[in-house]
Design a protein around this motif. Sequence first.
Motif, PDB file in Angstrom:
ATOM      1  N   GLU A   1      89.322  -1.589  44.492  1.00 21.53           N
ATOM      2  CA  GLU A   1      88.592  -0.713  45.405  1.00 21.53           C
ATOM      3  C   GLU A   1      88.949   0.732  45.067  1.00 21.53           C
ATOM      4  OE1 GLU A   1      86.280   0.778  47.040  1.00 21.53           O
ATOM      5  OE2 GLU A   1      86.087  -1.006  48.311  1.00 21.53           O
ATOM      6  N   THR A   2      88.121   1.360  44.238  1.00 15.12           N
ATOM      7  CA  THR A   2      88.459   2.704  43.752  1.00 15.12           C
ATOM      8  C   THR A   2      88.406   3.742  44.867  1.00 15.12           C
ATOM      9  OG1 THR A   2      86.208   3.370  43.137  1.00 15.12           O
ATOM     10  CG2 THR A   2      87.448   2.065  41.520  1.00 15.12           C
ATOM     11  N   LEU A   3      87.686   3.437  45.961  1.00 11.29           N
ATOM     12  CA  LEU A   3      87.568   4.385  47.062  1.00 11.29           C
ATOM     13  C   LEU A   3      88.741   4.295  48.029  1.00 11.29           C
ATOM     14  CD1 LEU A   3      83.757   3.977  47.802  1.00 11.29           C
ATOM     15  CD2 LEU A   3      84.868   5.695  46.371  1.00 11.29           C
ATOM     16  N   ALA A   4      89.679   3.369  47.788  1.00  7.12           N
ATOM     17  CA  ALA A   4      90.864   3.212  48.647  1.00  7.12           C
ATOM     18  C   ALA A   4      92.100   3.132  47.765  1.00  7.12           C
ATOM     19  CB  ALA A   4      90.731   1.981  49.529  1.00  7.12           C
ATOM     20  N   ASP A   5      92.312   4.213  46.988  1.00  2.00           N
ATOM     21  CA  ASP A   5      93.529   4.318  46.176  1.00  2.00           C
ATOM     22  C   ASP A   5      93.660   3.212  45.133  1.00  2.00           C
ATOM     23  OD1 ASP A   5      95.240   6.367  46.026  1.00  2.00           O
ATOM     24  OD2 ASP A   5      96.697   5.606  47.468  1.00  2.00           O
ATOM     25  N   TRP A   6      92.533   2.697  44.678  1.00  2.60           N
ATOM     26  CA  TRP A   6      92.521   1.687  43.626  1.00  2.60           C
ATOM     27  C   TRP A   6      93.316   0.440  44.028  1.00  2.60           C
ATOM     28  CZ3 TRP A   6      90.207   2.430  38.562  1.00  2.60           C
ATOM     29  CH2 TRP A   6      89.447   3.603  38.480  1.00  2.60           C
TER      30      TRP A   6
ATOM     31  N   GLY B   1      77.751   1.252  53.008  1.00  2.00           N
ATOM     32  CA  GLY B   1      78.396   2.529  52.747  1.00  2.00           C
ATOM     33  C   GLY B   1      78.597   2.700  51.254  1.00  2.00           C
ATOM     34  N   GLU B   2      79.202   3.841  50.884  1.00  2.00           N
ATOM     35  CA  GLU B   2      79.462   4.100  49.471  1.00  2.00           C
ATOM     36  C   GLU B   2      80.257   2.952  48.867  1.00  2.00           C
ATOM     37  OE1 GLU B   2      81.522   7.440  46.512  1.00  2.00           O
ATOM     38  OE2 GLU B   2      81.497   7.773  48.693  1.00  2.00           O
ATOM     39  N   THR B   3      79.870   2.543  47.673  1.00  5.25           N
ATOM     40  CA  THR B   3      80.496   1.396  47.010  1.00  5.25           C
ATOM     41  C   THR B   3      80.837   1.770  45.578  1.00  5.25           C
ATOM     42  OG1 THR B   3      79.180  -0.130  48.366  1.00  5.25           O
ATOM     43  CG2 THR B   3      80.183  -1.040  46.367  1.00  5.25           C
ATOM     44  N   ASP B   4      82.087   1.512  45.177  1.00  2.00           N
ATOM     45  CA  ASP B   4      82.513   1.762  43.800  1.00  2.00           C
ATOM     46  C   ASP B   4      83.669   0.808  43.500  1.00  2.00           C
ATOM     47  OD1 ASP B   4      82.982   2.696  41.287  1.00  2.00           O
ATOM     48  OD2 ASP B   4      83.392   4.772  41.853  1.00  2.00           O
ATOM     49  N   ARG B   5      83.346  -0.355  42.980  1.00  3.10           N
ATOM     50  CA  ARG B   5      84.315  -1.424  42.805  1.00  3.10           C
ATOM     51  C   ARG B   5      84.306  -1.960  41.378  1.00  3.10           C
ATOM     52  NH1 ARG B   5      83.196  -5.202  48.197  1.00  3.10           N
ATOM     53  NH2 ARG B   5      83.742  -3.599  49.757  1.00  3.10           N
ATOM     54  N   ILE B   6      85.482  -2.308  40.889  1.00  2.00           N
ATOM     55  CA  ILE B   6      85.624  -2.976  39.597  1.00  2.00           C
ATOM     56  C   ILE B   6      85.960  -4.440  39.881  1.00  2.00           C
ATOM     57  CG2 ILE B   6      86.881  -3.074  37.415  1.00  2.00           C
ATOM     58  CD1 ILE B   6      87.612  -0.101  37.864  1.00  2.00           C
ATOM     59  N   TYR B   7      85.041  -5.323  39.600  1.00  2.00           N
ATOM     60  CA  TYR B   7      85.269  -6.759  39.804  1.00  2.00           C
ATOM     61  C   TYR B   7      85.912  -7.355  38.552  1.00  2.00           C
ATOM     62  CZ  TYR B   7      82.923  -6.829  44.280  1.00  2.00           C
ATOM     63  OH  TYR B   7      82.609  -6.616  45.597  1.00  2.00           O
ATOM     64  N   LEU B   8      86.896  -8.219  38.781  1.00  3.49           N
ATOM     65  CA  LEU B   8      87.709  -8.778  37.702  1.00  3.49           C
ATOM     66  C   LEU B   8      87.384 -10.256  37.489  1.00  3.49           C
ATOM     67  CD1 LEU B   8      91.071  -7.206  38.934  1.00  3.49           C
ATOM     68  CD2 LEU B   8      89.404  -6.196  37.360  1.00  3.49           C
ATOM     69  N   ASP B   9      87.529 -10.694  36.241  1.00  2.96           N
ATOM     70  CA  ASP B   9      87.290 -12.110  35.892  1.00  2.96           C
ATOM     71  C   ASP B   9      85.950 -12.588  36.434  1.00  2.96           C
ATOM     72  OD1 ASP B   9      89.750 -12.513  34.490  1.00  2.96           O
ATOM     73  OD2 ASP B   9      90.777 -12.536  36.422  1.00  2.96           O
ATOM     74  N   THR B  10      84.923 -11.817  36.144  1.00  8.39           N
ATOM     75  CA  THR B  10      83.588 -12.119  36.661  1.00  8.39           C
ATOM     76  C   THR B  10      82.965 -13.309  35.926  1.00  8.39           C
ATOM     77  OG1 THR B  10      82.715 -10.458  35.153  1.00  8.39           O
ATOM     78  CG2 THR B  10      83.102  -9.775  37.414  1.00  8.39           C
ATOM     79  N   PRO B  11      82.105 -14.061  36.616  1.00  2.00           N
ATOM     80  CA  PRO B  11      81.373 -15.138  35.941  1.00  2.00           C
ATOM     81  C   PRO B  11      80.300 -14.554  35.033  1.00  2.00           C
ATOM     82  CG  PRO B  11      80.580 -14.888  38.175  1.00  2.00           C
ATOM     83  CD  PRO B  11      81.752 -13.948  38.038  1.00  2.00           C
ATOM     84  N   SER B  12      79.685 -15.399  34.247  1.00  2.00           N
ATOM     85  CA  SER B  12      78.665 -14.911  33.302  1.00  2.00           C
ATOM     86  C   SER B  12      77.370 -14.513  33.991  1.00  2.00           C
ATOM     87  CB  SER B  12      78.380 -15.971  32.235  1.00  2.00           C
ATOM     88  OG  SER B  12      77.912 -17.159  32.839  1.00  2.00           O
ATOM     89  N   THR B  13      77.157 -14.990  35.227  1.00  2.00           N
ATOM     90  CA  THR B  13      75.900 -14.691  35.916  1.00  2.00           C
ATOM     91  C   THR B  13      76.165 -14.040  37.269  1.00  2.00           C
ATOM     92  OG1 THR B  13      74.761 -16.542  34.861  1.00  2.00           O
ATOM     93  CG2 THR B  13      73.753 -15.639  36.844  1.00  2.00           C
TER      94      THR B  13
END
Length: 298
Positions: free
Chosen positions: A190-195, A208-220
């Motif tokens: 959650e980059t908007l909350a101190d990573w 609301g504003e959204t800026d997230r890095i999702y990890l180990d994502t599926p192919s779809t």
Amino acid sequence: MANFKVESEQHGELNCWRISSERAELLIAQQGAQILSYQRVGEPPLLWLSDQAIFRQGKSVRAGVPVCWPWFGNLQRNPASVQAMYQGEQAPAHGLARTRDWQLLAVEEQGADLHILFTLPEARGNLPGWPHDVELTLQVVLGDELSVALTSRNLGNSPVTISQALHSYFAVSDVRQARVEGVEGLHYIETLADWEQRQQTGALEFAGETDRIYLDTPSTLSIVDPKWARRITLTSSGSRSAVIWNPWTERAQELADMADDGWQRMLCIETANVWGDVVELEPGASWALQVRIGSAAV
């Protein structure tokens, strides 16, 4: 007889090509080999082009699929191995490739599909502050789906480490009614909350504003848009991370190239190699980051 058409267009300061087939149409800029818009005949656009987009040399357009390479986002937020590749002073956000002129190598039919191939000659050791010899190509396939593949091949004698993303802007009827499926249960930054690292509960909805890095994502992953009664499906390969972004109200007002209400009509899902998913290329090795984009009624 060719079943496609290629037309040169000038948009502001940028050279572009409008490429159309019987089924779909693309607008692609020479700068960044950036797809600016894509839609299938008789359907709403799948990719979003800002009403207030600025077509200026040296500036990525707020639209389509910018190519972020050889790093993503703020270089200082990247792993040390990615930072060490750059020897310049001011590191521009999202790397160097998206504001350089690419070379269009080919547009050709292969069966029912149209294949478009670009390369970035400067990546062969001539990018400012990034003196590594990498063959960088972007292949776009226009068929029933849109396929975008960014391939890096290390032609040098030392390992090269990169982060990268296909920074795709998708068109939606209203992001407040849309949702992203495929992220259920995933951990994300959650980059908007101190990573902070958190875990997703259920599908992702937007309030609301959204800026997230999702990890180990599926192919779809998919965007469900009830108002337009469609599902946009993203099928990726060469990626285990995704960035999901929407600026919402206040941030959108700070962006000169987005209307104050433009955030309602767009959603970014960026097929990526970021955070712990960066790519290390040994000499002679190559890596392809690819996403296929399709849609169907729901």
